[in-house]
Design an enzyme around this catalytic site. Structure first.
Site, mmCIF file in Angstrom:
data_model
loop_
_atom_site.group_PDB
_atom_site.id
_atom_site.type_symbol
_atom_site.label_atom_id
_atom_site.label_comp_id
_atom_site.label_asym_id
_atom_site.label_seq_id
_atom_site.Cartn_x
_atom_site.Cartn_y
_atom_site.Cartn_z
ATOM 1 N N PHE A 82 -1.319 6.808 12.050
ATOM 2 C CA PHE A 82 -1.593 8.188 11.636
ATOM 3 C C PHE A 82 -2.801 8.790 12.348
ATOM 4 C CE2 PHE A 82 -3.314 5.170 8.427
ATOM 5 C CZ PHE A 82 -4.654 5.248 8.803
ATOM 6 N N ASN A 124 1.531 11.439 5.520
ATOM 7 C CA ASN A 124 0.952 10.667 6.623
ATOM 8 C C ASN A 124 1.693 11.068 7.893
ATOM 9 O OD1 ASN A 124 -0.100 7.312 5.596
ATOM 10 N ND2 ASN A 124 -1.181 9.237 5.629
ATOM 11 N N HIS A 171 -3.385 16.478 -2.768
ATOM 12 C CA HIS A 171 -3.668 16.639 -1.337
ATOM 13 C C HIS A 171 -3.327 18.034 -0.810
ATOM 14 C CE1 HIS A 171 -4.241 12.382 -1.602
ATOM 15 N NE2 HIS A 171 -4.364 12.215 -0.300
ATOM 16 N N TYR A 211 -14.081 32.055 46.651
ATOM 17 C CA TYR A 211 -13.403 30.855 46.141
ATOM 18 C C TYR A 211 -12.291 31.182 45.143
ATOM 19 C CZ TYR A 211 -17.138 27.859 48.027
ATOM 20 O OH TYR A 211 -18.003 27.200 48.845
ATOM 21 N N ARG A 216 -9.274 31.825 47.594
ATOM 22 C CA ARG A 216 -8.785 30.784 48.500
ATOM 23 C C ARG A 216 -8.725 29.400 47.853
ATOM 24 N NH1 ARG A 216 -13.387 28.333 51.875
ATOM 25 N NH2 ARG A 216 -15.229 29.570 51.400
ATOM 26 N N TYR A 234 0.820 -1.203 0.000
ATOM 27 C CA TYR A 234 0.000 0.000 0.000
ATOM 28 C C TYR A 234 0.859 1.260 0.000
ATOM 29 C CZ TYR A 234 -2.908 3.840 1.586
ATOM 30 O OH TYR A 234 -3.536 5.049 1.688
ATOM 31 N N GLU A 266 -12.163 6.150 5.470
ATOM 32 C CA GLU A 266 -11.687 6.782 6.706
ATOM 33 C C GLU A 266 -12.927 7.225 7.487
ATOM 34 O OE1 GLU A 266 -9.299 9.663 4.772
ATOM 35 O OE2 GLU A 266 -7.984 8.117 3.938
#
Length: 501
Positions: free
Chosen positions: A325, A192, A80, A276, A279, A50, A410
């Protein structure tokens, strides 16, 4: 600084974030070369792997002939490089490249040494690719941001060369670099990975650490301004609870207040309990510190992790396709940073609100003389409240979201870069909140003259006054607030101390 990807710590990452020069050590480069040789043997064997000789994502079952493998990697980067939005800040891009070098340097990615050297040259020559901040969902790696980084090395996109933005091809020419020609697996190895998400998250972490340190100093100064009790910071209380962050913060505040004339002046006053936000600082700030510490631990591991796919094992020439990834650890860490920084700002704003309220503080209304004619810190507190409210919206965790991509291949993603960008914005907003508190606390301390605060808090007070002079009537305060916000983010209130180790 020589980098060994197998021995990275938070201090090293903090130096890289601050812009330190660095390069991989010799042993690392040998591992890189061994992994590249393994890719060559795999290609020569004809084995289908792959991303080496197949398509990507839902096209993983498409076999690519050997004569088109270079074209495969080239097209991968161009297709991409599809991000949008403003560019990442230069220091984040620089850190991202350094993290990519660390990951490749583990010797399980298969890129040639010339690819590592090209990335190193970007750092050495201060040539930062312009990388759109939006476009990654934090799974299959930060594909778009890392593709823009790689495209710049190929001559596409734009590069910020020492502050001058130009076309990537022209920048490479000016640097004396040839556009890189990617070999088998190299494009995939470069895009990746979780390096964009991790770099942005580290930016949020280190900015958050500085905001935290300034908030501790501001909180202690506010205690003196209110003439609040020091008893809540008694170490015996925190020891009985046992939370490490609480113990640390209580000790820090007690040390900051030690020697204060203001504190000594009301040791026998009738005040029993303070609000608060005063303290409970050890409990709230301590819990935030513990969260930041846990997030730091995750990000240190991730910074030099092997997060591309497939992962090579050169000793056996195996390429195993997995899911390293997926940036879920980074997403969770970033959301935790966001929540911690949000609370740091939230409790700070409440202290400011107390100081400007004469019913609560006994100080002049809105900390200004002749109130009515003067509004004093009325609207700076509103600004702090607005920033806190914005942070509450930003703090909703991105890591609980997911949306399928790549035709359903995905089908679960991390949203880590979105979580990290939100965390970074929260830290910047919180710095503004702390800036307002510092102005209020310094003015409150001034009201107790001639009594002085402690020596350590006098230093804090002096730093405030360096950029925000005292006032007795209304004047333009926006520049003071912005300057103090910048000082907080620059670490000027850290007193040389790092809360995260």
């Amino acid at each position: 600084m020589k980098l060994n990807p197998e021995a990275i710590d938070l201090g090293t990452l903090r130096q890289l974030w601050a812009g330190a020069d660095a390069q991989l050590d010799r042993a690392t480069m040998r591992r890189v070369a061994d992994a590249a040789a393994s890719v060559g043997r795999i290609v020569a064997s004809g084995e289908t792997v792959y991303g080496v000789n197949t398509g990507f994502g839902s096209l993983a079952n498409t076999r690519i002939p050997d004569e088109r493998l270079a074209e495969l990697q080239h097209n991968l980067i161009l297709s991409h490089s599809a991000g949008l939005g403003d560019p990442l800040p230069r220091h984040v891009t620089r850190l991202m490249i350094a993290l990519k070098l660390l990951g490749l340097g583990r010797g399980h990615s298969g890129v040639r040494t010339l690819v590592v050297e090209a990335l190193q040259a970007l750092l050495d020559k201060d040539a930062m690719p312009l990388i759109p901040a939006q476009g990654s969902v934090g799974a299959s790696g930060d594909l778009a941001p890392l593709a823009h980084m790689t495209a710049a090395l190929m001559g596409y996109g734009r590069i910020d060369l020492c502050g001058k933005v130009m076309a990537a091809g022209a920048a490479l020419q000016e640097l004396g670099m040839d556009p890189i020609q990617l070999g088998p697996k190299e494009g995939l190895a470069l895009i990746n990975g979780t390096q964009a998400s991790t770099a942005i998250a580290l930016d949020a972490l280190f900015a958050g650490e500085r905001v935290f340190a300034a908030a501790v100093a501001a909180g202690a100064l506010s205690v003196d301004a209110l003439k609040a009790s020091v008893k809540p910071f008694d170490p015996r209380l925190s020891k009985l609870r046992g939370q490490p962050g609480q113990i640390r913060v209580a000790a820090e505040i007690a040390a900051l207040l030690d020697g204060s004339e203001i504190l000594a002046s009301h040791g026998r006053c009738g005040r029993v309990q303070d609000p608060y936000s005063f303290r409970c600082q050890p409990q709230v700030m301590g819990a935030a510190l513990d969260l930041l510490t846990n997030a730091a631990r995750t990000l240190v591991i991730e910074a030099a992790a092997v997060t591309d796919n497939p992962i090579l094992f050169p000793d056996s020439d195996e390429a195993i396709s997995g899911g390293n990834f997926h940036a879920q650890p980074v997403a969770f860490a970033a959301d935790i940073i966001a929540m911690a920084s949000c609370e740091v700002g939230s409790i700070s704003e409440r202290r400011t609100a107390v100081l400007i309220d004469p019913k609560m503080s006994g100080l002049p209304p809105f900390l200004v003389e002749d109130s009515g004619i003067n509004s004093g810190l009325m609207i700076p507190q509103v600004t702090a409240a607005a920033l806190v409210s914005e942070n509450k919206s930003l703090a909703f965790p991105a890591s609980v979201d997911s949306i399928p991509t790549s035709a359903g291949q995905e089908d679960h993603v991390s949203m880590a870069p979105i979580a990290a960008r939100k965390a970074a914005q929260i830290a910047r907003n919180a710095a503004g909140v702390i800036a307002v508190e510092l102005i209020a606390a310094a003015k409150g301390v001034d009201c107790h003259a001639p009594l002085k605060t402690s020596a350590k808090l006098q230093q804090v007070h002096s730093k405030v006054r360096d950029v925000s002079p005292g006032f007795t009537s209304d004047r333009y305060l926006a520049d003071d607030m912005a300057a103090l916000q910048a000082a907080v983010l620059a670490g000027e209130f850290c007193a040389g101390e790092e809360f995260l180790a």
